[in-house]
Design an enzyme around this catalytic site. Structure first.
Site, PDB file in Angstrom:
ATOM      1  N   ASP A 360      50.107  45.135  44.252  1.00 33.69           N
ATOM      2  CA  ASP A 360      49.873  43.719  44.490  1.00 33.69           C
ATOM      3  C   ASP A 360      48.570  43.516  45.260  1.00 33.69           C
ATOM      4  O   ASP A 360      48.277  44.235  46.228  1.00 33.69           O
ATOM      5  CB  ASP A 360      51.053  43.155  45.297  1.00 33.69           C
ATOM      6  N   GLU A 397      46.641  44.866  40.496  1.00 30.32           N
ATOM      7  CA  GLU A 397      46.339  43.449  40.409  1.00 30.32           C
ATOM      8  C   GLU A 397      44.952  43.338  41.045  1.00 30.32           C
ATOM      9  O   GLU A 397      44.830  43.350  42.279  1.00 30.32           O
ATOM     10  CB  GLU A 397      47.362  42.607  41.172  1.00 30.32           C
TER      11      GLU A 397
END
Length: 716
Positions: A360, A397
């Site tokens: 993330d 990401e």
């Protein structure tokens, strides 16, 4: 100081392995703190204990090696419960936040007891126990304890990570609890690891290869203090992007909340998934922690070595750099933090048999101690080159909340990336926007503009239309705007840039024409995702039109808004059937799963306009067509794959397209036409329909077409 010690003996211990390591006749504890002046290990008998049974003060001479404090407790066994108290300077302007009156969690703890850090701290605030000035210990009414875990106490039955090649991978992003939390799931233990296991047959029938679980590292649902203005209920930290324990699978996801059983149940889930041929990939959050900013809580890293674990402004160390948008940012460039992250990843691979990780806001991991983005960050390269992680999938990401954007250029070598350019361009193309067909063609062909450099491959691109963050696929074709009022933020949260289209009515519609247009658009998205080069990722429930009622930021909705409604599998069986067949099409034909970009010199892919000619890319608007050469991608037995012709008409008018000629003895057969109503819009393998007209095809408005070249005489 040792209080009420009966059956344990204390020895110096070793600094080699951080955390709590059970050995033959006891447990070795080791914790890092460079500037602590005093460390106490607190042992508990029961999870509900408000006071420790044994307090062991570590001798700074005997029980300290460098910056590691350690002790061996003979007679202690697995499943023992513990916390730390750590003393030192409390001077936030210098970056130090030591507080001997607070119990601390071990960053290397492999399990926690059930409890809430935030409920516990809120109680302290109410009782005036939060500050250090009162000299009182923090309250343990609901504070979780760390659990000693013996990872050798599990029979893996010969299991190993599956490690499928990326080009053969089809990802399925899913929230572990939300997958079965709804009563419609029909499982015995809804919302748990065991409940998830009961739905493995659905995943197998769907055809995906790899499940990407939203965060299962220990987090606290009670972190969110907002109230749902519609119901008056307190909202949740549902998604879990706020980690407390990086080595610990979430306790509340276990059906058995007994200390340590979360580890066993998680391992059972992984073992069963692997037996079914399904990979397990974890969404991990190393960019920040749940401790927040200068107004946040202190339950682990802040109380152990705040200035090492977090990025702090050089001249104002009482504050926190915030590139994650969540209050703090991990100091990933520090060697101690780098070791912590690598230790964590290795643990999940070696002891939990995990197949990969999605990181993330991974751009935070590329920042140095001053917050600057590095051209060659040590951490991301170390993850890519780590020998234990060598076959493990690593997916970034590739952006953060501070402006770091690395799409197409995430540093570290073999990383794959979430490709938001694919999402945006394909959404706009399918919607019928003018002037995006060329960009869509580039995305379908593997995004060579982003990844065809420095030896990167099409598999560097993780293609997706939807994810947990944003509209579901159903809502993408049902809403023009977000409807996040129930999040308690006056609909200010969530993206306003959705590239969605409601087809004439906002929300659920009874008009059959609107409904048919939406079904066709969903099929277009699914088909486009599965025939594009790269690695496809779909979101759980999109296969049967899961809706969040227009909420595009359901991070706080631990309820029916976020949970999968399994009744939809029957209600929208047509979409479920189409998705299964589109996945099967991809898996059966290597022309869609190439390992290399298309060559400019060989006719591996040929593009056409409506008249069957080479398109003028300067004037392409809402039509794309191309032919894939089957012999450019061989099957496992070495034979050539079939040729395919794929066309997309996103205009409001029907078009008559000229089909490319085939070699003698070959004929075009229809695999899919999304304009056809019902299950006949896509064919079963081997049941493709022979076209009566081989030179032309009338392609209706807003339709995708897939034709396959096969022998003129084909047994059906």
């Amino acid at each position: 100081t040792i209080r009420r010690m009966k059956s344990v003996q204390i020895f110096e211990g070793r600094p080699d392995t951080l955390g709590a390591a059970p050995l033959k006749d006891g447990v070795n504890f080791a914790v890092y703190s460079k500037n602590a002046s005093r460390v106490v290990l607190e042992l508990f008998e029961k999870a509900c204990d408000k006071q420790p049974t044994v307090s062991i003060e570590l001798d700074p001479v005997k029980n300290r090696t460098g910056s590691v404090w350690h002790v061996f407790v003979k007679g202690l066994k697995a499943n023992a419960l513990y916390l730390y108290r750590v003393d030192g300077e409390y001077n936030p302007t210098h970056g130090n936040r030591f507080n001997f009156n607070k119990y601390l969690l071990d960053p290397y703890a492999k399990a926690f007891t059930e409890g809430s850090v935030f409920r516990s701290y809120n109680l302290q605030m109410e009782r005036g126990l939060a500050g250090i000035e009162n000299g009182k210990l923090s309250d343990l009414s609901d504070f979780p304890k760390c659990v000693v875990i013996d990872d050798n106490d599990f029979d893996w039955q010969g299991d190993r990570p599956l490690n499928y090649p990326l080009n053969k991978t089809i990802l399925y992003e899913v929230h572990l609890k939300g997958f079965t939390a709804s009563p419609t799931s029909g499982v015995a233990a809804p919302g748990t690891y065991k409940g998830f296991m009961e739905k493995i047959p659905h995943l197998k029938e769907l055809g995906i290869t790899s499940v990407e679980l939203l965060p299962v590292f220990e987090f606290d649902e009670d972190e969110n203090g907002n109230i749902n203005p519609k119901t008056g209920e307190k909202l949740s930290n549902y998604w879990g992007y706020s980690t407390i324990g990086f080595f610990a699978p979430k306790t509340t996801f276990a059906s058995d909340k007994t200390p340590g059983q979360s580890v066993r149940e998680f391992k059972e889930l992984v073992r069963q998934m692997h037996k079914a041929g399904l990979e397990v990939i974890l969404d991990v959050v190393f960019n920040h922690t749940a401790e927040g900013n200068e107004y946040g809580y202190s339950f682990s890293f802040k109380g152990l070595e705040n200035a090492v674990y977090y990025l702090l402004p050089y001249h104002e160390k009482q504050y926190y750099m915030n590139y994650a948008g969540c209050g703090n940012s991990i100091n990933a460039a520090h060697p101690v933090v780098t070791r912590f992250i690598l230790d964590c990843l290795r643990y999940w691979v070696s002891e939990m048999h995990i197949d990969g990780f999605r990181f993330d806001l991974a751009s935070v991991l590329t920042r140095d101690q001053y917050g600057n983005i590095q051209g060659f960050p040590f951490l991301t390269n170390a993850i890519a080159e780590d020998p234990v992680l060598a076959r493990t999938k690593i997916i970034a990401e590739p952006w953060d909340a501070g402006g770091g954007y690395h799409v197409g250029n995430f540093p570290g070598g073999r990383w794959s990336e979430w490709n938001d350019r694919f999402r945006n361009d394909i959404r706009r193309f399918v919607r019928g926007d003018e002037g995006v067909a060329t960009a869509a063609a580039t995305r379908i062909a593997g995004s060579s503009d982003l990844y065809n450099h420095s030896g990167r491959l099409p598999t560097a691109s993780i293609n997706f239309i939807t994810s947990h963050d944003g509209f579901t696929l159903n809502d993408l074709v049902s809403y023009n705007g977000k409807h996040n009022d129930e999040n308690g933020e006056s609909n200010r949260d969530g993206s306003d840039d959705n590239n969605s289209y409601n087809h004439g009515f906002e929300g659920e519609a009874e008009n059959p024409k609107i409904e048919q247009h939406r079904i066709q658009s969903i099929k277009n998205f699914v088909l486009c995702l599965m025939i594009s080069q790269g690695v496809p990722m779909m979101t759980a429930g999109d296969e049967f039109r899961r809706t969040q009622n227009g909420n595009n930021n359901a991070y706080c909705q631990d309820n029916e808004i976020s949970w999968l409604n399994w009744d939809y599998a029957e209600r929208h069986a047509e979409i479920l059937h189409f998705t299964r067949q589109a996945i099967a099409l991809r898996k059966n034909h290597p022309v869609f799963t190439r390992c290399r970009f298309f060559s400019e010199h060989n006719p591996e892919i040929e593009w056409f306009d409506i008249g069957g000619r080479v398109p003028d890319w300067n004037s392409v608007k809402r039509f794309l067509a191309f032919r894939l050469n089957g012999c450019s991608a061989k099957k496992d037995d070495g034979s050539c794959d079939n040729d395919f012709y794929i066309a997309a008409n996103t205009d409001i008018y029907d078009v008559t397209v000229t089909l490319p000629a085939l070699a003698k003895g070959k004929k075009w057969r229809r695999v899919a036409d999304t304009s056809i109503k019902g299950v006949d819009s896509i064919c079963f393998p081997g049941k493709e329909e022979l076209l009566a007209e081989q030179r032309r095809y009338v392609l209706p408005a807003h339709a995708f077409l897939v034709l396959m070249a096969a022998d003129e005489i084909q047994s059906n």
